[in-house]
Design a protein around this motif. Structure first.
Motif, PDB file in Angstrom:
ATOM      1  N   ASN A 242     -23.607   3.990 -61.173  1.00 11.79           N
ATOM      2  CA  ASN A 242     -24.638   4.334 -62.167  1.00 11.79           C
ATOM      3  C   ASN A 242     -25.384   5.622 -61.820  1.00 11.79           C
ATOM      4  O   ASN A 242     -26.438   5.907 -62.369  1.00 11.79           O
ATOM      5  CB  ASN A 242     -25.627   3.167 -62.324  1.00 11.79           C
ATOM      6  CG  ASN A 242     -26.470   2.995 -61.070  1.00 11.79           C
ATOM      7  OD1 ASN A 242     -26.082   3.473 -59.993  1.00 11.79           O
ATOM      8  ND2 ASN A 242     -27.612   2.347 -61.204  1.00 11.79           N
ATOM      9  N   ILE A 243     -24.817   6.408 -60.888  1.00 12.63           N
ATOM     10  CA  ILE A 243     -25.458   7.673 -60.503  1.00 12.63           C
ATOM     11  C   ILE A 243     -24.730   8.847 -61.161  1.00 12.63           C
ATOM     12  O   ILE A 243     -23.554   9.083 -60.896  1.00 12.63           O
ATOM     13  CB  ILE A 243     -25.421   7.882 -58.968  1.00 12.63           C
ATOM     14  CG1 ILE A 243     -25.951   6.660 -58.216  1.00 12.63           C
ATOM     15  CG2 ILE A 243     -26.182   9.160 -58.583  1.00 12.63           C
ATOM     16  CD1 ILE A 243     -27.443   6.474 -58.292  1.00 12.63           C
ATOM     17  N   GLY A 244     -25.445   9.571 -61.998  1.00 14.46           N
ATOM     18  CA  GLY A 244     -24.871  10.769 -62.614  1.00 14.46           C
ATOM     19  C   GLY A 244     -25.095  11.977 -61.719  1.00 14.46           C
ATOM     20  O   GLY A 244     -26.082  12.037 -60.986  1.00 14.46           O
TER      21      GLY A 244
ATOM     22  N   VAL B 220     -23.510  14.174 -69.644  1.00 10.38           N
ATOM     23  CA  VAL B 220     -22.824  13.827 -68.396  1.00 10.38           C
ATOM     24  C   VAL B 220     -21.580  13.010 -68.734  1.00 10.38           C
ATOM     25  O   VAL B 220     -21.683  11.910 -69.285  1.00 10.38           O
ATOM     26  CB  VAL B 220     -23.753  13.022 -67.459  1.00 10.38           C
ATOM     27  CG1 VAL B 220     -23.011  12.656 -66.170  1.00 10.38           C
ATOM     28  CG2 VAL B 220     -25.005  13.832 -67.151  1.00 10.38           C
ATOM     29  N   ARG B 221     -20.426  13.591 -68.457  1.00 12.90           N
ATOM     30  CA  ARG B 221     -19.182  12.868 -68.740  1.00 12.90           C
ATOM     31  C   ARG B 221     -18.052  13.467 -67.919  1.00 12.90           C
ATOM     32  O   ARG B 221     -18.153  14.568 -67.402  1.00 12.90           O
ATOM     33  CB  ARG B 221     -18.849  12.906 -70.236  1.00 12.90           C
ATOM     34  CG  ARG B 221     -18.658  14.306 -70.809  1.00 12.90           C
ATOM     35  CD  ARG B 221     -17.208  14.533 -71.173  1.00 12.90           C
ATOM     36  NE  ARG B 221     -16.941  15.876 -71.636  1.00 12.90           N
ATOM     37  CZ  ARG B 221     -16.669  16.889 -70.821  1.00 12.90           C
ATOM     38  NH1 ARG B 221     -16.661  16.723 -69.515  1.00 12.90           N
ATOM     39  NH2 ARG B 221     -16.397  18.097 -71.303  1.00 12.90           N
ATOM     40  N   THR B 222     -16.969  12.710 -67.790  1.00  8.06           N
ATOM     41  CA  THR B 222     -15.780  13.228 -67.109  1.00  8.06           C
ATOM     42  C   THR B 222     -14.584  13.131 -68.050  1.00  8.06           C
ATOM     43  O   THR B 222     -14.580  12.336 -68.990  1.00  8.06           O
ATOM     44  CB  THR B 222     -15.456  12.433 -65.835  1.00  8.06           C
ATOM     45  OG1 THR B 222     -15.204  11.066 -66.196  1.00  8.06           O
ATOM     46  CG2 THR B 222     -16.589  12.499 -64.831  1.00  8.06           C
ATOM     47  N   VAL B 223     -13.600  13.957 -67.765  1.00 10.60           N
ATOM     48  CA  VAL B 223     -12.356  13.969 -68.534  1.00 10.60           C
ATOM     49  C   VAL B 223     -11.207  13.987 -67.546  1.00 10.60           C
ATOM     50  O   VAL B 223     -11.263  14.694 -66.538  1.00 10.60           O
ATOM     51  CB  VAL B 223     -12.274  15.238 -69.407  1.00 10.60           C
ATOM     52  CG1 VAL B 223     -10.920  15.352 -70.084  1.00 10.60           C
ATOM     53  CG2 VAL B 223     -13.374  15.252 -70.444  1.00 10.60           C
ATOM     54  N   GLN B 224     -10.159  13.227 -67.852  1.00 12.32           N
ATOM     55  CA  GLN B 224      -9.014  13.176 -66.949  1.00 12.32           C
ATOM     56  C   GLN B 224      -7.766  12.786 -67.732  1.00 12.32           C
ATOM     57  O   GLN B 224      -7.847  12.030 -68.694  1.00 12.32           O
ATOM     58  CB  GLN B 224      -9.312  12.094 -65.912  1.00 12.32           C
ATOM     59  CG  GLN B 224      -8.718  12.336 -64.545  1.00 12.32           C
ATOM     60  CD  GLN B 224      -8.879  11.078 -63.717  1.00 12.32           C
ATOM     61  OE1 GLN B 224      -9.941  10.449 -63.754  1.00 12.32           O
ATOM     62  NE2 GLN B 224      -7.825  10.701 -63.017  1.00 12.32           N
TER      63      GLN B 224
ATOM     64  N   ASN C  96     -29.307   5.510 -62.811  1.00 13.20           N
ATOM     65  CA  ASN C  96     -29.109   4.824 -64.099  1.00 13.20           C
ATOM     66  C   ASN C  96     -28.770   5.809 -65.211  1.00 13.20           C
ATOM     67  O   ASN C  96     -29.412   5.846 -66.254  1.00 13.20           O
ATOM     68  CB  ASN C  96     -30.353   4.035 -64.499  1.00 13.20           C
ATOM     69  CG  ASN C  96     -30.465   2.771 -63.695  1.00 13.20           C
ATOM     70  OD1 ASN C  96     -29.442   2.173 -63.318  1.00 13.20           O
ATOM     71  ND2 ASN C  96     -31.690   2.372 -63.400  1.00 13.20           N
ATOM     72  N   VAL C  97     -27.748   6.593 -64.951  1.00 16.95           N
ATOM     73  CA  VAL C  97     -27.409   7.667 -65.874  1.00 16.95           C
ATOM     74  C   VAL C  97     -26.970   7.137 -67.245  1.00 16.95           C
ATOM     75  O   VAL C  97     -26.325   6.088 -67.339  1.00 16.95           O
ATOM     76  CB  VAL C  97     -26.289   8.548 -65.272  1.00 16.95           C
ATOM     77  CG1 VAL C  97     -24.996   7.757 -65.071  1.00 16.95           C
ATOM     78  CG2 VAL C  97     -26.035   9.793 -66.109  1.00 16.95           C
ATOM     79  N   ASN C  98     -27.387   7.826 -68.285  1.00 20.16           N
ATOM     80  CA  ASN C  98     -26.849   7.590 -69.630  1.00 20.16           C
ATOM     81  C   ASN C  98     -25.705   8.565 -69.829  1.00 20.16           C
ATOM     82  O   ASN C  98     -25.931   9.763 -69.973  1.00 20.16           O
ATOM     83  CB  ASN C  98     -27.913   7.863 -70.694  1.00 20.16           C
ATOM     84  CG  ASN C  98     -28.839   6.700 -70.883  1.00 20.16           C
ATOM     85  OD1 ASN C  98     -28.391   5.590 -71.176  1.00 20.16           O
ATOM     86  ND2 ASN C  98     -30.122   6.935 -70.690  1.00 20.16           N
ATOM     87  N   LEU C  99     -24.487   8.068 -69.858  1.00 19.63           N
ATOM     88  CA  LEU C  99     -23.338   8.960 -70.006  1.00 19.63           C
ATOM     89  C   LEU C  99     -23.228   9.459 -71.439  1.00 19.63           C
ATOM     90  O   LEU C  99     -23.721   8.831 -72.377  1.00 19.63           O
ATOM     91  CB  LEU C  99     -22.055   8.228 -69.608  1.00 19.63           C
ATOM     92  CG  LEU C  99     -21.974   7.802 -68.144  1.00 19.63           C
ATOM     93  CD1 LEU C  99     -20.685   7.013 -67.898  1.00 19.63           C
ATOM     94  CD2 LEU C  99     -22.029   9.018 -67.219  1.00 19.63           C
TER      95      LEU C  99
END
Ligand code: GCB
Length: 603
Positions: free
Chosen positions: A218-220, A304-308, A262-265
């Motif tokens: 939950n850590i951005g 905040v997001r990732t792509v793969q 508590n990141v909001n993605l």
């Protein structure tokens, strides 16, 4: 490498904006040489003093504004001009930079302020700007005259490319007759297409910001990098606030890392109940230079997001994402490719109505205002560039400009470097290897692709892409009228590509033209019924293959759009599921039913 960043102009405590949209004076240079404006230096005096002018709205394409066919089809230089009053406080405060910015103009532009050239730029669809502080301060009046000459001629070196053909047979054509040939399927709209504005920054200013985001549990995490110009040792303070304006992280230094508990993605539309979550990254710079204190503020929205990409999946935040969306154009009645807010908002409402979670920016970079909407609404973007093979050197620069402009948008999840290029020709291997490697060196966080319509066995670029994007028009350009061939041919298409490359596949185009309101039963080409069956037949195969390695389907096209006049186009390309006026055809209802179902199934 490009000099400088290209941050979207935003107001802040230290920055002001003055919009220059509205009516400009305008003249097309119809002279035989197409060069009278330069020969007579039209930029030196008010345009109305050197000949007749007409009103021209900015932003808009000039082509469809008048009743003149020769202006609609004009090729060459057009001249725009307007006067602006520069606020006294901008002029008298020597610690302020005054910048003139053009959101985009198609295709080649030269800009003068009070008769002095301040910049020139090649390429439509991307912004350019010039520091005009010195020129406006040198003027004896607060009034300043801005002149922009724009040339829409396309050659083999431009993106998109074209050729000029002279018609020399005096028994067939008037003297000096020439035409612009293009081999792409959209009208070569031209003019000042996006907002023109002046803005200020302090002399010490934030020139660029780059963010790379990630998360663990939950850590951005946001890694940021800033570039500050005008001072050798600026102090940089960065503060991150959430949607409620609460500070959730802060840091000091030109580069650093922010951690968010508590990141909001950032999630795509329909993948989460709260899509498009954006934080605000406020960058605050202070500096002492030559005994003077400077301060600058700039706030960047950050998702905040990732792509793969794996062999069979496209992951956003580690969850499989299925593209159910559209291809678009910047195109509408009257304004052509000019930015238009009512149209933008209408299109987003239609995308949501359809249940579309994504689109491709076919075939050029769209306005930043549109990407900002995508960020906020969670609409995922494949950022598409170019048509055909231009010069490699120019293509590399254009990718640099595109990545520089769009790198911070969470909605942009993949770069596409070309559409339907000649990928089977021997030079294509080196070409695509170079463009793709270069794009990956500019941005290590996003996959890179190009859109192909080549034969899977002969395509020379496919080994270098992360995702295979294939266009096909079964029962339209191939086997026209034979709807029943779609399932077998589409199945073969997918098995061939996956068999050879073991990479996930997006059907990046498919569709059929419909003249709205045309009906037959049994279905015939150009009717609503025919488009319906084309869609349904494609969908049946997508449904089998999406359980394996097909990761998306993008209809060609969202809406009907204008093209050059040819025997295969009935007042433009009619493959839209909406008409050019944004009314649904039968195909839109098929897609709507399907996209909402897919959203529920794929989560
Ligand atoms: C394509 C092109 C697109 C055209 C479309 C069509 O493959 O990428 O620009 O408009 O086909 O309708 O022919």
């Amino acid at each position: 490498a490009l000099d400088g960043g290209m941050l979207y102009p935003r107001e802040s405590q230290t920055r002001e904006i003055k919009e220059l949209n509205g009516l400009w004076s305008f003249r097309a240079d119809f002279s035989r040489s197409r060069n009278l404006g330069f020969e007579k230096a039209w930029f030196k005096s008010p345009l109305a003093q050197t000949g007749p002018v007409i009103d021209m709205p900015v932003p808009a394409s000039f082509n469809d504004i008048t009743q003149e066919p020769r202006l609609r089809d004009f090729i060459g230089w057009v001249w725009y001009e307007r006067e602006v009053v520069v606020p006294q406080r901008w002029l008298s405060d020597g610690s302020v930079r005054i910048v003139l910015r053009v959101g985009s103009a198609h295709y080649y532009s030269v800009v003068w302020v009070n008769g002095q050239q301040v910049t020139e730029h090649e390429g439509g669809h991307l912004p350019f700007e010039a520091d005009i502080s010195r020129v406006v301060r040198a003027s004896p009046t607060v009034q300043c005259r801005i002149t922009i000459a724009v040339n829409n001629t396309l050659t083999l070196e431009t993106l998109p490319p074209g050729t000029i053909q002279y018609m020399n047979d005096p028994s067939k054509y008037p003297a000096g007759y020439f035409v612009q040939n293009t081999n792409f399927d959209f009208f070569n709209y031209a003019g000042i297409h996006r907002p023109v504005l002046m803005y200020t920054t302090p002399n010490v200013y934030i020139d660029d910001i780059t963010v790379v985001t990630g998360f663990a549990d939950n850590i951005g995490v946001i890694n940021y990098q800033t570039s500050v110009l005008g001072s050798p040792n600026p102090m940089v303070k960065v503060t991150l606030t959430d949607k409620d304006g609460q500070c959730v992280a802060s840091s000091n230094g030109v580069a650093g890392t922010l951690k968010i508990v508590n990141v909001n993605l950032w999630w795509p539309y329909l993948m989460h109940e709260n899509p498009g979550y954006l934080y605000s990254l406020e960058v605050h710079v202070t500096a002492e230079t030559s005994g003077k204190r400077y301060e600058d503020f700039y706030t960047l929205p950050v998702g905040v997001r990732t792509v793969q990409v794996t062999k069979t999946q496209f992951l956003i935040n580690n969850k499989p994402f299925y593209f159910h969306g559209v291809n678009k154009h910047e195109d509408s009645d009257v304004r052509g490719k000019g930015l238009d807010w009512p149209l933008i908002v209408k299109d987003f409402n239609l995308l949501k109505w359809l249940g579309a979670n994504s689109f491709r920016t076919s075939h050029y970079p769209y306005a930043e205002e549109i990407l900002q909407m995508c960020d906020r609404h969670g609409i995922v973007v494949i950022d598409d560039r170019s048509f055909g093979n231009a010069s490699l050197a120019h293509h590399l620069v254009v990718m640099e400009e595109l990545v520089r402009r769009d790198k911070n948008h969470p909605s942009v999840v993949m770069w596409s470097v070309a559409n339907e290029p000649a990928a089977e020709m021997p030079p294509a291997e080196f070409y695509f290897k170079s463009v793709i490697t270069h794009t990956k060196s500019l941005d290590q966080t996003r996959p890179v692709t190009f859109i192909t319509d080549s034969n899977y066995a002969r395509d020379k670029g496919a080994p270098y892409v992360d995702v295979i994007c294939v266009n096909s028009y079964f029962s339209w350009y191939h086997d026209p009228g034979h709807l029943e061939v779609i399932p077998i041919q589409l199945n073969t298409q997918f098995e061939n590509w996956y068999g050879k490359y073991q990479k996930p596949i997006i059907q990046s185009e498919y569709g059929a033209d419909v003249v709205p309101g045309l009906h037959t039963d049994p279905p015939m080409m150009f009717t609503e019924e025919y488009q319906k069956i084309v869609l349904e037949n494609y969908h049946s195969v997508f449904d089998q293959k999406r359980k394996e390695y097909v990761i998306g389907e993008l209809i060609w096209n969202f809406a009907d759009f204008m093209t050059a006049q040819t025997v295969t186009r009935v007042v433009g390309n009619k493959k839209g599921v909406f008409s050019r006026q944004r009314q649904p055809k039968a195909g839109a209802f098929i897609l709507r039913e399907r996209y909402w179902r897919l959203a529920n199934e794929t989560g």
